[in-house]
Design a protein around this motif. Sequence first.
Motif, PDB file in Angstrom:
ATOM      1  N   ASN A   1       0.825  -1.207   0.000  1.00  0.00           N
ATOM      2  CA  ASN A   1       0.000   0.000   0.000  1.00  0.00           C
ATOM      3  C   ASN A   1       0.864   1.263   0.000  1.00  0.00           C
ATOM      4  O   ASN A   1       2.027   1.248   0.416  1.00  0.00           O
ATOM      5  N   MET A   2       0.268   2.322  -0.462  1.00  0.00           N
ATOM      6  CA  MET A   2       0.997   3.588  -0.594  1.00  0.00           C
ATOM      7  C   MET A   2       0.004   4.731  -0.708  1.00  0.00           C
ATOM      8  O   MET A   2      -1.146   4.527  -1.074  1.00  0.00           O
ATOM      9  N   ASP A   3       0.469   5.934  -0.429  1.00  0.00           N
ATOM     10  CA  ASP A   3      -0.344   7.107  -0.734  1.00  0.00           C
ATOM     11  C   ASP A   3      -0.582   7.111  -2.239  1.00  0.00           C
ATOM     12  O   ASP A   3       0.309   6.763  -3.016  1.00  0.00           O
ATOM     13  N   GLU A   4      -1.765   7.506  -2.642  1.00  0.00           N
ATOM     14  CA  GLU A   4      -2.118   7.517  -4.059  1.00  0.00           C
ATOM     15  C   GLU A   4      -1.040   8.230  -4.875  1.00  0.00           C
ATOM     16  O   GLU A   4      -0.705   9.381  -4.590  1.00  0.00           O
ATOM     17  N   PHE A   5      -0.502   7.522  -5.858  1.00  0.00           N
ATOM     18  CA  PHE A   5       0.576   8.033  -6.702  1.00  0.00           C
ATOM     19  C   PHE A   5       1.737   8.586  -5.875  1.00  0.00           C
ATOM     20  O   PHE A   5       2.426   9.519  -6.275  1.00  0.00           O
ATOM     21  N   ALA A   6       1.926   7.996  -4.701  1.00  0.00           N
ATOM     22  CA  ALA A   6       3.047   8.352  -3.820  1.00  0.00           C
ATOM     23  C   ALA A   6       2.974   9.785  -3.306  1.00  0.00           C
ATOM     24  O   ALA A   6       3.982  10.362  -2.909  1.00  0.00           O
ATOM     25  N   MET A   7       1.776  10.355  -3.330  1.00  0.00           N
ATOM     26  CA  MET A   7       1.635  11.726  -2.847  1.00  0.00           C
ATOM     27  C   MET A   7       1.137  11.719  -1.408  1.00  0.00           C
ATOM     28  O   MET A   7      -0.056  11.641  -1.156  1.00  0.00           O
ATOM     29  N   GLY A   8       2.104  11.806  -0.504  1.00  0.00           N
ATOM     30  CA  GLY A   8       1.713  11.846   0.890  1.00  0.00           C
ATOM     31  C   GLY A   8       2.838  11.348   1.763  1.00  0.00           C
ATOM     32  O   GLY A   8       3.835  10.794   1.285  1.00  0.00           O
ATOM     33  N   SER A   9       2.680  11.555   3.065  1.00  0.00           N
ATOM     34  CA  SER A   9       3.707  11.173   4.022  1.00  0.00           C
ATOM     35  C   SER A   9       3.126  10.273   5.100  1.00  0.00           C
ATOM     36  O   SER A   9       3.671  10.156   6.182  1.00  0.00           O
TER      37      SER A   9
END
Lengths: 114, 499, 516
Positions: free
Chosen positions: C124-132
């Motif tokens: 899992n990840m922030d959507e399109f890697a946008m986030g911390s």
Amino acid sequence: MSTQPVESTEPGESPEPGVITAAQVAHLASLARIDLTDDEIASLTPELQQIVDAVALVSSVATPDVPATSHPMPLTNVFRDDVPVPSLTVEQALAGAPARDGDKFRVPAILDED
Amino acid sequence: MAKANLMDYDKALELFEPVLGFEVHVELNTATKMFCGCANEFGQGANTNTCPTCLGLPGGLPQVNGKAIESSIRLGLALGCEIAETCRFARKNYFYPDTAKNFQTSQYDEPIAYEGSLTIELESGRQVTVAIERAHMEEDAGKLTHKGGASGRIQGADYSLVDYNRGGVPLVEIVTHMIEGAEADAPEIGRTYVAAVREIVKALGVSNARMEEGNVRCDANVSLRPRGSDTLGTRTETKNVNSLRSVERAIRYEIQRQAQVLSAGGTIVQETRHWHEDTGTTSPGRPKSDADDYRYFPEPDLVPVAPSREWVEELRATLPEPPAERRKRLQAEWEFSALEFQDVVNSELLDQVEATVAAGASAQSARKWWTGEIARLANVDGVSPETLVSPGQVAELVALIDSGTLTDRLGRQVLEGVIAGEGNPAQVVEARGLAVVSDDGALIAAIDDALASQPDVLAKIRDGKVQAAGAVIGAVMKAMRGQADAARVRELVLERAAE
Amino acid sequence: MTDLTRISAAELSGLLADGSVSSVEATRVHLERIAAVDGDVHAFLHVAAETALATAADVDRRRAAGDRLGPLAGVPVAIKDVLVTADMPTTAGSKILEGWMPPYDATVVRKLRESDLVPLGKTNMDEFAMGSSTEHSAYGPTHNPWDLERIPGGSGGGSAAAVAAFEAPLALGSDTGGSIRQPAAVTGSVGFKPTYGGVSRYGAIAMASSLDQVGPVARTVMDTALLHDVIAGHDQMDATSLATDWPSMAAAATAGLADGALKGVRVGVIQELAGNADGFQAGVKQRFDETLALLSAAGAEVIGVSCPNFEYSIAAYYLIHPAEASSNLARFDSVRFGLRENPADGPITSERVMSATRGAGFGPEVKRRIILGTYALSAGYYDAYYGSAQKVRTLIQRDFQAAFEKVDVLVSPSAPTTAFKIGEKIDDLLAMYINDITTIPANLAGVPGLGLPMGLAPEDGLPTGLQLMAPAMQDARLYTLGAAIEQLLEASWGHTLISQAPELRTGNTRSAEGNN
């Protein structure tokens, strides 16, 4: 495609510099092809204003004598040999298509010509 | 769009000065696309030449085709341009279904070539120097087909289909500075300029240069300046002008149309217009507006291109003679009349004739065969003459005729054999047994037979009625199945009759 | 019997190599662990149990047949969902890609397969890697194994949580502004952002092309180095890939275990990130200062250095990143792959369908950044925003150059705070963005960065992380020093940090072959 002169607008000369309006957010959303609801525009406008105010800091140190860096590593002339490599199969290429017609991607009617 | 809305051309020129500008897109004939290793081929099955990069799939990345850089530099040099010491690719952002990534990888403020010029000569002999602003590299878009609706055009279509085979094919876009002072020659300047660019890319070998396949495409910018004014008029950009004749017609049309609008007190809208070959008219596309905010920025997935001066000079050394100079030189060397030379040029057989002469044939023989029998056969088959035979084969054929081994008539048969794949001319002569019978013994035997069977003719000849020999010559040629030199047969007939 | 989920990848490799454990066993225990705890942790978006077991069986077969296999052959690995995989759906945490099966493998994934690692699934990840924080995943947040109420960092919270929760010994991450190092800090794991160009980006769904870098995630410095060796190297498919012969990172890490590895090493403490600034948690600062003291005691020369332009790095980042992302994400248009959504009313045209699809398929953070990036690149604003940000990038590179003339390695806390509570900062954009202050400079300059545990903050008992940065290309130096510091810290604690993580509730809360 016509080429236009490079825009060279100093921050002070921009139309309403740094001020984000709802109309501007709506325009940006249409440029970015994202449907936004009125509520989304209403919440995005102050959020963007907040971010733009914060990031405007960069122009305080970006003096004309400082060159821009677009790539972290200074490489140049990275070329590929002009030798064909296998492409995807047509089925692989089209496997994810939301709609297809034969071996082509199918899209709804296009309004604007380009 | 009725033609009635056009001002008379001469009257338009009286009132206005046309100002031109051209953007010519040249599709390079590299083996692979600009930014991926997919084949750059025309006419393949839809979406067969695609990969994650040119399909714009998530995770795809571009890799620059070195050969395309080389071709772009050579083209820039041939246009007299400076070659950038360093330049970059830039992304031009706009959404359109034929543009897989929804940005075109192009060049913006740092083109690979800039500030060149091209001098063209009009039919009147007038020389016009067209200043080139820049030549930059970019990629082509995919191909859309519009379905449903009335005409297969975009307007009124129910849906559209996309084939990305052409997406990512390398292009060089050549942009001129404004061309002023064209006056009534404006349409011819357009046609001649595009023809000259086409000739250059062909001579360089960097493009297949077939306008009908879209290898060379012209966007023509036209604006009118009222006489006595120093304010430039608003320009329109007419797209899809894909034949030399259309370039000429489209410019003429726009001059007449704009003159009519302006004279009637109207204004010209800055817009893209589309050329319609069938009606000979242009129609408005979408107006230029905020939608043209392309948000250019340096392509972060590609590093700068910095051609060394050594490389540029190496490439300069590979440039062919400029086509215009070459034509002048060849016409003089070959001593062709203007008409003969134009015939070769129009048939696009300059290279073939030159190579045939280089292989030993006389210029006139080479011209005669290429623009005559070979062009005729090619026309019958619907192919290009150069695909039928090689200059070396034509030179060999000419040599066989010059040496008396073949007559012109036999030469045509040999040519057919060569085209049929039976080998080189000498091999065809051998295999088909087509050589002129030069063995006097065989000829004398045939002559004696003919004279013996036509004693009345023999008598007439002996009486000095030499023209009667024609009947005997005819019989001998028939017996030899044409493979004899008629002049030699005549000599021998007269000798034998005298004995 | 050894719990195979608790040992390091290096140890597991040893057991696999000497035949005392099969890859099928190792894979099965990790799948069981995922099934037991991932319902609570939600590190995975997709678990490929059957494929993983089949891959493991194949590795076992080839090992038995005497094939020469790589050092990590048979070891399970988790893959961040930003990397395309031909046999597993790839979503980048977004609804717009739900269920998408890519027709190809990312170069790093191909390298994993060629080295016979066993992919367990997608993290899992922030959507399109946008986030911390991984709260911006369209498929729900990942929970920090140290405290399920808290975020695991982001954007690679899934990969960090997977190794921290013993669901996988190794994982791949991607780091654009700290997405490997910051999650490592808050989950007590290790992560490495290589020199820009050290690892191929081909097949990594691009967010900000000039900042993105794929890297290894693990629980030890040595394991991180072993995975780094598998994925590093030149790739013709990525024009920004470096044609460098990289030394073995595992050998570099081994060198760090020797006595005196820290002796005489000049360690630069970045004054602007030393923890005196606003927003640094007291416990983070305390552990950082203690670590510096340990380094001095071990013979390192600890020197204060100033990087005055780092204060502009967040501003520059939040211009460059959205600008590049707005263009990179333009391809999500409903034509060739992914979601297609018709407008609620009005005519169905390509333009309107694209806008409706992107309106429905992108989450709020992605929309915000695309709009911001579109603004920053617009005619009339480019020079003031994007152009200026690129100049700041030059200034930050100069700060690094000046600093590295004085020191061998730069250190700072990896993150200013320990893990915050899920939902705590989601409405405070700037508070969320400021989280990345420590990690962003390395991305802007392209230099390598290593994040490793430096103890639990006294006030909340949660992990803190130490970041090391070296000059570009000097990735190996970070592994040597990182291994040395890890050894030093663990000796001072008497245990590994991760061993202090609380036991997770286990239960059949997740099916083994789940998809999203």
